[in-house]
Design an enzyme around this catalytic site. Structure first.
Site, PDB file in Angstrom:
ATOM      1  N   GLU A 131      10.393 -23.742 -13.154  1.00  0.00           N
ATOM      2  CA  GLU A 131       9.239 -23.764 -14.063  1.00  0.00           C
ATOM      3  C   GLU A 131       9.581 -24.475 -15.368  1.00  0.00           C
ATOM      4  O   GLU A 131       8.739 -25.105 -15.988  1.00  0.00           O
ATOM      5  CB  GLU A 131       8.745 -22.339 -14.327  1.00  0.00           C
ATOM      6  CG  GLU A 131       8.107 -21.760 -13.083  1.00  0.00           C
ATOM      7  CD  GLU A 131       7.299 -20.496 -13.315  1.00  0.00           C
ATOM      8  OE1 GLU A 131       7.303 -19.965 -14.440  1.00  0.00           O
ATOM      9  OE2 GLU A 131       6.668 -20.040 -12.345  1.00  0.00           O
TER      10      GLU A 131
ATOM     11  N   ASP B 154      -1.428 -18.350  -4.197  1.00  0.00           N
ATOM     12  CA  ASP B 154      -0.018 -18.105  -4.531  1.00  0.00           C
ATOM     13  C   ASP B 154       0.005 -17.198  -5.752  1.00  0.00           C
ATOM     14  O   ASP B 154      -1.013 -17.007  -6.417  1.00  0.00           O
ATOM     15  CB  ASP B 154       0.683 -19.436  -4.853  1.00  0.00           C
ATOM     16  CG  ASP B 154       2.120 -19.246  -5.323  1.00  0.00           C
ATOM     17  OD1 ASP B 154       2.833 -18.418  -4.726  1.00  0.00           O
ATOM     18  OD2 ASP B 154       2.528 -19.898  -6.301  1.00  0.00           O
ATOM     19  N   SER B 155       1.182 -16.667  -6.055  1.00  0.00           N
ATOM     20  CA  SER B 155       1.331 -15.846  -7.248  1.00  0.00           C
ATOM     21  C   SER B 155       1.085 -16.671  -8.522  1.00  0.00           C
ATOM     22  O   SER B 155       0.800 -16.110  -9.562  1.00  0.00           O
ATOM     23  CB  SER B 155       2.743 -15.270  -7.295  1.00  0.00           C
ATOM     24  OG  SER B 155       3.689 -16.318  -7.214  1.00  0.00           O
TER      25      SER B 155
ATOM     26  N   CYS C  83       2.470 -18.386  -0.906  1.00  0.00           N
ATOM     27  CA  CYS C  83       3.566 -17.667  -1.551  1.00  0.00           C
ATOM     28  C   CYS C  83       4.463 -17.044  -0.477  1.00  0.00           C
ATOM     29  O   CYS C  83       3.968 -16.323   0.396  1.00  0.00           O
ATOM     30  CB  CYS C  83       2.958 -16.588  -2.431  1.00  0.00           C
ATOM     31  SG  CYS C  83       4.130 -15.493  -3.215  1.00  0.00           S
TER      32      CYS C  83
ATOM     33  N   HIS D  32       8.941 -22.438  -5.243  1.00  0.00           N
ATOM     34  CA  HIS D  32       9.534 -23.193  -6.348  1.00  0.00           C
ATOM     35  C   HIS D  32      10.732 -24.040  -5.931  1.00  0.00           C
ATOM     36  O   HIS D  32      11.109 -24.962  -6.632  1.00  0.00           O
ATOM     37  CB  HIS D  32       9.998 -22.235  -7.448  1.00  0.00           C
ATOM     38  CG  HIS D  32       8.876 -21.648  -8.240  1.00  0.00           C
ATOM     39  ND1 HIS D  32       7.844 -20.944  -7.660  1.00  0.00           N
ATOM     40  CD2 HIS D  32       8.638 -21.645  -9.569  1.00  0.00           C
ATOM     41  CE1 HIS D  32       7.020 -20.540  -8.601  1.00  0.00           C
ATOM     42  NE2 HIS D  32       7.478 -20.946  -9.770  1.00  0.00           N
TER      43      HIS D  32
ATOM     44  N   CYS E  22      10.904 -20.301  -0.821  1.00  0.00           N
ATOM     45  CA  CYS E  22      10.165 -19.956  -2.039  1.00  0.00           C
ATOM     46  C   CYS E  22       9.434 -21.202  -2.490  1.00  0.00           C
ATOM     47  O   CYS E  22       9.979 -22.314  -2.397  1.00  0.00           O
ATOM     48  CB  CYS E  22      11.146 -19.491  -3.125  1.00  0.00           C
ATOM     49  SG  CYS E  22      10.365 -19.227  -4.732  1.00  0.00           S
TER      50      CYS E  22
HETATM   51  N1  DGL Z   1       5.520 -17.805  -5.167  1.00  0.00           N
HETATM   52  C1  DGL Z   1       6.712 -16.998  -5.079  1.00  0.00           C
HETATM   53  C2  DGL Z   1       7.341 -17.184  -3.692  1.00  0.00           C
HETATM   54  O1  DGL Z   1       7.182 -18.189  -3.035  1.00  0.00           O
HETATM   55  C3  DGL Z   1       7.700 -17.346  -6.158  1.00  0.00           C
HETATM   56  C4  DGL Z   1       7.261 -16.933  -7.547  1.00  0.00           C
HETATM   57  C5  DGL Z   1       7.054 -15.436  -7.678  1.00  0.00           C
HETATM   58  O2  DGL Z   1       8.023 -14.671  -7.612  1.00  0.00           O
HETATM   59  O3  DGL Z   1       5.894 -15.066  -7.848  1.00  0.00           O
HETATM   60  O4  DGL Z   1       8.021 -16.309  -3.242  1.00  0.00           O
END
Ligand code: DGL
Length: 275
Positions: free
Chosen positions: A154, A12-13, A75, A188, A186
């Site tokens: 976050e 993931d990012s 992600c 999050h 997403c």
């Molecule tokens: N992990 C990203 C997503 O699910 C969210 C956080 C980011 O923008 O890196 O799209």
């Protein structure tokens, strides 16, 4: 009974993909996981398609160097723009979060109206819309990016007034359209599930892409006879490209458990080519 002990690679990012790790670990307790979170380069959401594809390739190469049997793109943004590229490049099965979420949305809607929320990158790619339309071309889809949800999750501001106000603003078009299913597109957003549900009302079904993705992973492992059905309790490994301030505290929120040791992978290591 199959016994393929190699790990499942998940990237993931940043830390959001830990929601997918938690679900994979819950649904597949025998599987070992190697997680990579690109904490030095997040967020991916507002970045260009080219950049996210390049990062996704580097993240995958890192996982393949750990000898994983499968890659899960935890992600949504990277899944939306890089899934095809990664499937073309690598032999191992590659699972994204978009298709499982789209499938769950199509099978859950009763009135044929589906809402999709995600980062700017995910929404601009229309990946969910296309995936849903491939399954059912009649479904009405309302897409909405919710960029402020990422920092709010976050920050752990799950039940603050400000989060509710922001959610009301973002979700108004979905409410006005009368959608009966909303995809939390997403990593999050599962953290903000309660607030989203409060704003949309109890009759709207929320699709958590982490849950759906873990189900997809289980299915693919079974299909390719690649599951690890026995053996010792797995020891998961966690890698990140930076350990930012408050990382541990945030990570616990996403994983639902204390994070074990994390190792740092430098950007130099990450950008090194060849496996
Ligand atoms: N992990 C990203 C997503 O699910 C969210 C956080 C980011 O923008 O890196 O799209």
């Amino acid at each position: 009974m199959s016994r393929e002990p190699r790990s499942i690679g998940i990237f993931d990012s940043g830390i959001g993909g830990l929601t997918v790790v938690a679900e994979v670990a819950r649904q597949l307790p025998n599987e070992e996981i190697v997680y990579f979170g690109d904490t030095a380069r997040l967020p991916y959401g507002p970045k260009s398609t080219e950049t996210v594809i390049q990062f996704a390739i580097q993240d995958s190469e890192f996982l393949l160097r750990q000898d994983v049997k499968m890659i899960v793109i935890a992600c949504n943004t990277a899944s939306a723009v890089a899934l095809g590229e990664l499937r073309d490049r690598y032999d191992v099965p590659i699972v994204g979060v978009i298709e499982p979420g789209a499938l769950a949305a199509v099978s859950s809607t009763l009135n044929g109206k589906v809402g999709v929320i995600g980062t700017e990158g995910t929404i601009a790619s229309h990946a969910y819309r296309e995936s849903i339309r491939r399954l059912d071309s009649e479904i009405e889809i309302v897409e909405q990016s919710c960029p402020l949800f990422v920092p709010l999750a976050e920050e752990g501001w799950t039940d603050r007034e400000v989060t509710l106000v922001v959610a009301h603003e973002y979700l108004a078009p979905l409410r006005d359209a009368g959608v009966d299913v909303v995809v939390l597109g997403c990593t999050h957003y599962p953290i903000l599930k309660q607030t989203v549900q409060k704003v949309l009302g109890p009759a709207v079904k929320l699709i958590d892409s982490a849950e759906e993705t873990a189900r997809d992973v289980a299915q693919i492992l079974a299909e390719f006879d690649m599951a690890n059905d026995g053996g010792e309790k797995p020891v998961h490994r966690f890698f990140v490209s930076d350990v930012p301030h408050r990382f541990r505290e945030q990570a616990e929120r996403f994983l639902g458990a204390e994070l074990p040791d994390v190792s740092v992978v430098t950007i130099d290591e990450l950008t090194a080519t060849g496996r």
